[in-house]
Motif scaffolding. Structure first.
Motif, PDB file in Angstrom:
ATOM      1  N   LEU A 258       0.833  -1.191   0.000  1.00  0.00           N
ATOM      2  CA  LEU A 258       0.000   0.000   0.000  1.00  0.00           C
ATOM      3  C   LEU A 258       0.874   1.250   0.000  1.00  0.00           C
ATOM      4  N   VAL A 259       0.523   2.191  -0.836  1.00  0.00           N
ATOM      5  CA  VAL A 259       1.178   3.499  -0.863  1.00  0.00           C
ATOM      6  C   VAL A 259       0.216   4.478  -0.226  1.00  0.00           C
ATOM      7  N   THR A 260       0.613   5.054   0.891  1.00  0.00           N
ATOM      8  CA  THR A 260      -0.299   5.879   1.674  1.00  0.00           C
ATOM      9  C   THR A 260       0.220   7.300   1.813  1.00  0.00           C
ATOM     10  N   ILE A 261      -0.720   8.184   2.137  1.00  0.00           N
ATOM     11  CA  ILE A 261      -0.388   9.572   2.454  1.00  0.00           C
ATOM     12  C   ILE A 261      -1.049   9.898   3.790  1.00  0.00           C
ATOM     13  N   ASN A 262      -0.301  10.511   4.678  1.00  0.00           N
ATOM     14  CA  ASN A 262      -0.835  10.948   5.962  1.00  0.00           C
ATOM     15  C   ASN A 262      -0.826  12.468   5.975  1.00  0.00           C
ATOM     16  N   LEU A 263      -2.010  13.060   5.977  1.00  0.00           N
ATOM     17  CA  LEU A 263      -2.102  14.517   5.871  1.00  0.00           C
ATOM     18  C   LEU A 263      -1.493  15.208   7.077  1.00  0.00           C
ATOM     19  N   ALA A 264      -1.689  14.649   8.273  1.00  0.00           N
ATOM     20  CA  ALA A 264      -1.179  15.300   9.477  1.00  0.00           C
ATOM     21  C   ALA A 264       0.344  15.288   9.516  1.00  0.00           C
ATOM     22  N   LYS A 265       0.945  14.178   9.085  1.00  0.00           N
ATOM     23  CA  LYS A 265       2.402  14.037   9.165  1.00  0.00           C
ATOM     24  C   LYS A 265       3.111  14.552   7.916  1.00  0.00           C
ATOM     25  N   GLY A 266       2.378  14.785   6.844  1.00  0.00           N
ATOM     26  CA  GLY A 266       2.991  15.175   5.586  1.00  0.00           C
ATOM     27  C   GLY A 266       3.045  16.675   5.382  1.00  0.00           C
ATOM     28  N   ALA A 267       3.222  17.053   4.130  1.00  0.00           N
ATOM     29  CA  ALA A 267       3.272  18.469   3.766  1.00  0.00           C
ATOM     30  C   ALA A 267       2.634  18.620   2.385  1.00  0.00           C
ATOM     31  N   HIS A 268       3.083  19.588   1.610  1.00  0.00           N
ATOM     32  CA  HIS A 268       2.516  19.802   0.283  1.00  0.00           C
ATOM     33  C   HIS A 268       2.971  18.700  -0.672  1.00  0.00           C
ATOM     34  N   PHE A 269       2.171  18.430  -1.695  1.00  0.00           N
ATOM     35  CA  PHE A 269       2.601  17.482  -2.720  1.00  0.00           C
ATOM     36  C   PHE A 269       1.940  17.823  -4.048  1.00  0.00           C
ATOM     37  N   ALA A 270       2.449  17.218  -5.118  1.00  0.00           N
ATOM     38  CA  ALA A 270       2.002  17.549  -6.468  1.00  0.00           C
ATOM     39  C   ALA A 270       1.549  16.298  -7.196  1.00  0.00           C
ATOM     40  N   ILE A 271       0.573  16.490  -8.106  1.00  0.00           N
ATOM     41  CA  ILE A 271       0.061  15.391  -8.928  1.00  0.00           C
ATOM     42  C   ILE A 271       0.095  15.855 -10.378  1.00  0.00           C
ATOM     43  N   GLN A 272       0.773  15.093 -11.228  1.00  0.00           N
ATOM     44  CA  GLN A 272       0.923  15.458 -12.634  1.00  0.00           C
ATOM     45  C   GLN A 272       0.525  14.274 -13.509  1.00  0.00           C
ATOM     46  N   GLY A 273      -0.093  14.572 -14.657  1.00  0.00           N
ATOM     47  CA  GLY A 273      -0.461  13.498 -15.572  1.00  0.00           C
ATOM     48  C   GLY A 273      -1.220  14.034 -16.768  1.00  0.00           C
ATOM     49  N   ALA A 274      -0.961  13.418 -17.921  1.00  0.00           N
ATOM     50  CA  ALA A 274      -1.638  13.832 -19.139  1.00  0.00           C
ATOM     51  C   ALA A 274      -3.106  13.421 -19.098  1.00  0.00           C
ATOM     52  N   SER A 275      -3.849  13.854 -20.098  1.00  0.00           N
ATOM     53  CA  SER A 275      -5.254  13.478 -20.203  1.00  0.00           C
ATOM     54  C   SER A 275      -5.388  11.965 -20.341  1.00  0.00           C
ATOM     55  N   ARG A 276      -6.331  11.382 -19.623  1.00  0.00           N
ATOM     56  CA  ARG A 276      -6.605   9.943 -19.642  1.00  0.00           C
ATOM     57  C   ARG A 276      -5.481   9.131 -19.000  1.00  0.00           C
TER      58      ARG A 276
END
Length: 583
Positions: A258-276
């Protein structure tokens, strides 16, 4: 001088006693015949045949026992192999058998095969399988090898293609182990080819959604099928039962982890991707989990409306305007709200807010298609300020887009984005916007530019996975997001109505499983019944427990029926229905 006779050889030494024995036997047989007649000769025959038969029987029994032992060993070996995937049986056999292992490792330059000649006696040396080290994993097996004195994990990393070919498996992963050992993960199952539907729903709903998504047909047909699959869905968590301290199950890695994100322990992040490419599915999962958290305020800025639409009635603030000034105004207001928490630094004697509650919530600010505002300098300035300042005040900024180049977000803003998710993009230069070492990563198989990259798969680097890895987004279609949003509205009421001029059906009702005075872990989504908003919202009160609260019943006129007096769980509170950030 006469010739001397040659000394007797080993063969002669055997034949001489046999000859004397036969002569003696004939002498005894003749004497017994003369002395006792046929009876005497019969005694001689019996006396000779009986030992021969006993010896033959003993050898036959020994051979039978050896065969049975071999069969038992083979049966035990097959039982042992059956504990592991069939695709790994040959690899296990090659590592276990000394002869096969020596030949295999020496052929790859990782060992020496034994050599026994008249002039050389070399027992050989090769990596040995550590006894009892074979274990099953989600994608195959993991084994540990005892290395030679001049070997390390890097030695095996350089030989990964050859090792995979020798073991006849699709992929091999090398991991360091204790001491002079190395761990090899043999992959026989490709998790990136699977579709993992979000576990926010019950198993039956997940199976229906998966079948609908894979049913084929046009986009409209698939959308209708997915929407139908969501009818009667059972939400596994009640709205408000999660916290920002809970891990968001965002993806499944190529190692089936599992790849998880914890909002309380984390910080800013980015999501990139082409259409579809599957970027929207990743954003859906992020927003769904955050919307179900009692101590998170969701802010969405999306000029294309696609990301904000399902959460229009539940998000704290929204903006779907293409006017950059309106987006800038909303972002500045959020910055001012969070900066107003400065007094908490002195109260907590800290330089960062790390504890959140309903009174001090975490802000998740998702800005989709950020390139739409890239030419507006005030917006870029506000985004730069948010990236530099808001993390310590409890804000998490998530810019997303098809291409996060320098013209879309500034270099200083990008420097504050540790967590990065890159779905399929058009070229290496675009991938390099999030991963400066893209060229080296592509050589290692972490290629986000491949045309064959499946939809939903991305190259990710998160705090939970600091080393870049390929992963596939957990599948949460937009149609299912509307179901979750409707459950939140049924429990807490809506923050704002839908911006539509047509009369639309009301959200699905939320029905608690079991009695209303007990905590529940699942709610059922039923067909819509009306359109009115709850007349009165109960007073907000902080929850001291992480238990999932019972969900209040909702009548056909959308009035919320509070839980009966004496219930352990207090009535959930509605979000503040203040400014929406839109005109």
């Amino acid at each position: 001088m006469g010739k001397s006779s040659a000394p007797a050889g080993p063969r002669d030494m055997i034949l001489i006693p046999i000859g004397f024995g036969l002569l003696s036997l004939l002498f005894v047989a003749a004497w017994m015949w003369l002395a006792f007649g046929p009876a005497g000769l019969g005694c001689v025959v019996v006396g000779v045949a009986l030992p021969v038969l006993l010896v033959w029987q003993s050898k036959a029994a020994s051979a039978a026992n050896a065969r049975r032992a071999l069969e038992d060993d083979q049966e035990d070996w097959m039982d042992f192999l059956d504990e592991y995937p069939a695709e790994t049986h040959e690899a296990i056999t090659r590592m276990t058998d000394p002869h096969l292992a020596s030949l295999m490792w020496s052929a790859m330059g990782l060992g020496r095969a034994p050599v026994y000649t008249e002039t050389k006696h070399d027992p050989g040396a090769w990596p040995l399988l550590v006894p009892g080290s074979i274990e099953n994993t989600r994608i195959g097996i993991r084994v540990r090898l005892e290395l030679l004195h001049n070997q390390s994990a890097r030695t095996f990393v350089a030989k990964i293609p050859e090792i995979a070919k020798a073991f006849k498996v699709p992929a091999v992963r090398v991991l360091p182990a204790h001491g002079q050992q190395v761990a090899l993960e043999l992959q026989v199952y490709e998790p990136l080819s699977e579709m993992f539907v979000t576990n926010l729903f019950d198993d039956a709903t997940r199976e229906r959604i998966k079948a609908a998504a894979l049913s084929g047909g046009t986009e409209a047909e698939i959308s209708r099928a997915v929407k139908a699959a969501c009818v009667g869905a059972v939400l596994q968590v009640a709205p408000g039962s999660l916290s920002c301290m809970d891990d968001i199950q965002l993806m499944v890695s190529e190692h089936a982890e599992l790849v998880t994100i914890n909002l309380a322990k984390g910080a800013h992040f980015a999501i990139q991707g082409a259409s579809r490419s599957g970027k929207s599915i990743t954003i859906n999962t992020l927003l769904a989990w955050a919307s179900l958290m009692r101590d998170v305020r969701v802010v969405i800025i999306d000029p294309n409306t696609a990301a904000v639409a399902p959460w229009w009635r539940t998000a704290y603030r929204v903006c779907n305007s293409t006017d950059a000034e309106k987006a800038t105004e909303l972002l500045e207001e959020i910055i001012d709200e969070l900066r107003a928490r400065e007094d908490l630094f002195w109260e907590g004697e800290t330089d960062r807010i790390s504890e959140f509650s309903e009174d001090v919530p975490l802000y998740l600010i998702v800005i989709d298609e950020v390139a739409e505002y890239s030419k507006h300098e005030p917006f870029q300035a506000a985004l730069k300020k948010a990236g530099a300042q808001l993390a310590k005040y409890g804000g998490r900024v998530v810019p997303a887009g098809q291409k996060l180049a320098g013209t879309e977000i500034s270099t200083s803003t990008r420097a504050n984005l540790f967590d990065r998710i890159c779905h399929r993009v058009e070229d290496v230069e675009t991938m390099r916007h999030l991963f400066p070492k893209a060229t080296q990563m592509i050589e290692q198989g972490l290629d986000a530019t491949a045309d064959a990259m499946p939809q939903g798969v991305a190259v990710v680097r998160l705090r939970s996975n600091p080393e870049p890895v390929r992963a596939r987004s957990v599948y949460l279609p937009t149609e299912a997001c509307y179901v979750i949003s409707a459950a939140i509205v049924a429990a807490f009421g809506e923050v704002r109505p839908r911006p539509s001029t047509r009369a639309l059906p009301a959200p699905p009702t939320t029905k608690a499983l079991g009695s209303s005075n007990s905590n529940q872990s699942a709610i059922t989504i039923e067909p819509p019944v009306s359109t009115s908003k709850p007349e009165k919202q109960p007073k907000k009160s902080p929850r001291a427990s992480r238990e999932i609260p019972a969900v209040p019943q909702v009548e056909r006129d959308r009035k919320v029926i509070p839980l009966r007096k004496g219930d352990d769980t207090k009535q959930p509170a509605a979000p503040d229905a203040e400014s929406t950030g839109t005109d």
